[in-house]
Design a protein around this motif. Sequence first.
Motif, mmCIF file in Angstrom:
data_model
loop_
_atom_site.group_PDB
_atom_site.id
_atom_site.type_symbol
_atom_site.label_atom_id
_atom_site.label_comp_id
_atom_site.label_asym_id
_atom_site.label_seq_id
_atom_site.Cartn_x
_atom_site.Cartn_y
_atom_site.Cartn_z
ATOM 1 N N GLU A 286 0.841 -1.211 0.000
ATOM 2 C CA GLU A 286 0.000 0.000 0.000
ATOM 3 C C GLU A 286 0.873 1.258 0.000
ATOM 4 O OE1 GLU A 286 -2.286 0.150 3.637
ATOM 5 O OE2 GLU A 286 -3.644 1.709 2.901
ATOM 6 N N THR A 287 1.960 1.236 0.776
ATOM 7 C CA THR A 287 2.873 2.383 0.843
ATOM 8 C C THR A 287 3.499 2.627 -0.530
ATOM 9 O OG1 THR A 287 3.413 1.753 3.107
ATOM 10 C CG2 THR A 287 4.916 3.294 2.051
ATOM 11 N N HIS A 288 3.929 1.546 -1.140
ATOM 12 C CA HIS A 288 4.548 1.619 -2.466
ATOM 13 C C HIS A 288 3.564 2.198 -3.484
ATOM 14 C CE1 HIS A 288 6.740 0.486 -6.018
ATOM 15 N NE2 HIS A 288 5.849 -0.431 -6.358
ATOM 16 N N GLU A 289 2.337 1.703 -3.488
ATOM 17 C CA GLU A 289 1.358 2.134 -4.484
ATOM 18 C C GLU A 289 0.883 3.562 -4.246
ATOM 19 O OE1 GLU A 289 0.773 0.592 -7.120
ATOM 20 O OE2 GLU A 289 1.381 -1.470 -6.712
ATOM 21 N N PHE A 290 0.637 3.896 -2.991
ATOM 22 C CA PHE A 290 0.046 5.211 -2.722
ATOM 23 C C PHE A 290 1.065 6.343 -2.833
ATOM 24 C CE2 PHE A 290 -1.512 8.749 -0.172
ATOM 25 C CZ PHE A 290 -2.760 8.926 -0.750
ATOM 26 N N PHE A 291 2.244 6.143 -2.243
ATOM 27 C CA PHE A 291 3.223 7.234 -2.216
ATOM 28 C C PHE A 291 4.236 7.139 -3.352
ATOM 29 C CE2 PHE A 291 1.766 6.745 2.196
ATOM 30 C CZ PHE A 291 1.295 8.018 2.435
ATOM 31 N N GLY A 292 4.238 6.017 -4.080
ATOM 32 C CA GLY A 292 5.173 5.860 -5.192
ATOM 33 C C GLY A 292 6.613 5.699 -4.732
ATOM 34 N N ILE A 293 6.817 5.221 -3.517
ATOM 35 C CA ILE A 293 8.176 5.023 -2.972
ATOM 36 C C ILE A 293 8.696 3.671 -3.478
ATOM 37 C CG2 ILE A 293 9.538 4.849 -0.823
ATOM 38 C CD1 ILE A 293 8.171 7.492 -0.790
ATOM 39 N N PRO A 294 9.952 3.608 -3.952
ATOM 40 C CA PRO A 294 10.485 2.328 -4.421
ATOM 41 C C PRO A 294 10.537 1.299 -3.278
ATOM 42 C CG PRO A 294 12.005 4.141 -4.941
ATOM 43 C CD PRO A 294 10.916 4.704 -4.071
ATOM 44 N N PRO A 295 10.321 0.016 -3.608
ATOM 45 C CA PRO A 295 10.255 -1.028 -2.563
ATOM 46 C C PRO A 295 11.459 -1.033 -1.633
ATOM 47 C CG PRO A 295 9.806 -1.969 -4.746
ATOM 48 C CD PRO A 295 10.090 -0.517 -4.954
ATOM 49 N N GLU A 296 12.658 -0.799 -2.190
ATOM 50 C CA GLU A 296 13.864 -0.894 -1.349
ATOM 51 C C GLU A 296 13.920 0.225 -0.301
ATOM 52 O OE1 GLU A 296 13.722 -0.541 -4.608
ATOM 53 O OE2 GLU A 296 15.056 1.050 -5.324
ATOM 54 N N ASN A 297 13.105 1.261 -0.476
ATOM 55 C CA ASN A 297 13.113 2.363 0.497
ATOM 56 C C ASN A 297 11.965 2.271 1.505
ATOM 57 O OD1 ASN A 297 15.250 3.239 -0.958
ATOM 58 N ND2 ASN A 297 14.201 4.929 -1.972
ATOM 59 N N ILE A 298 11.264 1.147 1.477
ATOM 60 C CA ILE A 298 10.134 0.960 2.401
ATOM 61 C C ILE A 298 10.465 -0.186 3.351
ATOM 62 C CG2 ILE A 298 7.662 0.453 2.586
ATOM 63 C CD1 ILE A 298 7.421 1.285 -0.359
ATOM 64 N N ASP A 299 10.233 0.042 4.620
ATOM 65 C CA ASP A 299 10.549 -1.015 5.585
ATOM 66 C C ASP A 299 9.549 -0.998 6.743
ATOM 67 O OD1 ASP A 299 11.949 -3.165 6.520
ATOM 68 O OD2 ASP A 299 13.879 -2.140 6.629
ATOM 69 N N THR A 300 9.624 -2.033 7.547
ATOM 70 C CA THR A 300 8.796 -2.070 8.749
ATOM 71 C C THR A 300 9.659 -2.431 9.939
ATOM 72 O OG1 THR A 300 6.821 -3.033 9.765
ATOM 73 C CG2 THR A 300 8.137 -4.510 8.427
ATOM 74 N N VAL A 301 9.209 -2.035 11.111
ATOM 75 C CA VAL A 301 9.932 -2.367 12.331
ATOM 76 C C VAL A 301 8.880 -2.708 13.393
ATOM 77 C CG1 VAL A 301 10.029 0.043 13.172
ATOM 78 C CG2 VAL A 301 11.766 -1.559 13.908
#
Length: 394
Positions: free
Chosen positions: A222-237
């Motif tokens: 959802e983060t990738h699709e909505f904000f257009g952020i590349p997958p490698e820059n999205i993470d969870t903790v």
Amino acid sequence: MTRRISVFGATGSIGQNTLDLIRRDREAYRVVALTGGRNIGQLAADAREFGAEIAVTCHADCFAELRAGLAGTGIEVAAGSEAICEAAERPADWIMSAIVGAAGLAPGYHALQHGSTLALANKESLVTAGPLLMAEAARQNARILPVDSEHSAVFQALVGEDIAAVEKVIITASGGALRDWPTDRLQYATLADASAHPNWDMGQRITIDSASMFNKALELIETHEFFGIPPENIDTVIHPQSILHALVGFRDGAMMAHLGAPDMRHAIGYALNWPHRDHLPVDRIDLGQIATLDFRPADPARYPALALARDVMETGGHAGAVFNAAKEVALDHFLAGAIGFTDMAPVVADTMDAISREFCLADAINTLETVTETDHLARTRAAEQASLRQEKRA
Ligand code: NAD
Ligand code: MG
């Protein structure tokens, strides 16, 4: 000026929290459509209370009960998935998309086609058809406002910022009901074990998805699709307290964090009042009392759903629709006691493998019909995979 609003999935957890906020400022809103499922008593009571124009249940066999429940009120009554989409086409300023699962996509898409602002709790819409939804919103000059708490948090941290300056987006995860279980015991987790969420009070399906982290997997996509952020820059903790919902890291090294009580009325209220901030009846945070905020990495062995989400983001195209449908079927089988808790991720992985042998998952999806076809095929394959797992268990 009164705002015309509709709530799709009104009888659910998000829907009821939305109506709670509307109720507190009753004069400001005119309720157009409310929709629900089998909880006809709730749907009829809400439609009466808010003087809705129309109440719709997605189940055709519930029509008579709903009609009887609203007899003499002048409130229109309808039933079935088509009727829900038709209700989404009624003029409204703001529409809450809070149906659970892939069934939430079509009504939200119809609402966007008519230019309504879409408050999006239904994360499955972006997972199954992100590019389609975002393109339609752009075409109609319609707004999508995120309601998932993490995405609302990112959205708020980005106010006034240049998206090109974003280096990293981190969404937090509570870790769910089983976060402190030894990994080798997870296979024995029952429905009751997985249903006890430590922080959030949510619908049953998303609560189980929190324990398996399929919910976080959906949210990464959802983060990738909505904000257009590349997958490698999205993470969870993992953040057990669920106080800090997301962090946005910028190229100058600064990180903006969003903190708030674990109460969905915060994210719903932000979307409802946007672009303003009005008073919300949520607990205030007292950091002195909370004393510590803990963080730890999410163990990929414990949460295989996270690696699957990375595959989906990298593949794009149909991958999200297949992933989501397979996840829904796997969850149905777990809820029915047919497969174990740790069987869900392999069912999803094997379904994605099976379908990728039939066609190229990376092909772009251009229509709602394509998403629906892919969803149906994935459900068939996932049911086969779940049966195989069930046989293995027996
Ligand atoms: P819920 O199960 O409490 O409610 C779901 C609603 O959808 C109900 O009104 C139900 O009648 C309706 N519904 C179910 N199946 C339907 C169908 N096939 N067609 C039409 N309507 C149908 O779910 P929830 O927890 O409120 O979650 C709703 C959505 O919001 C989900 O996509 C979930 O992932 C997302 N979300 C929920 C929370 C939360 O705190 N509950 C937080 C973030 C995101
Ligand atoms: Mg969330």
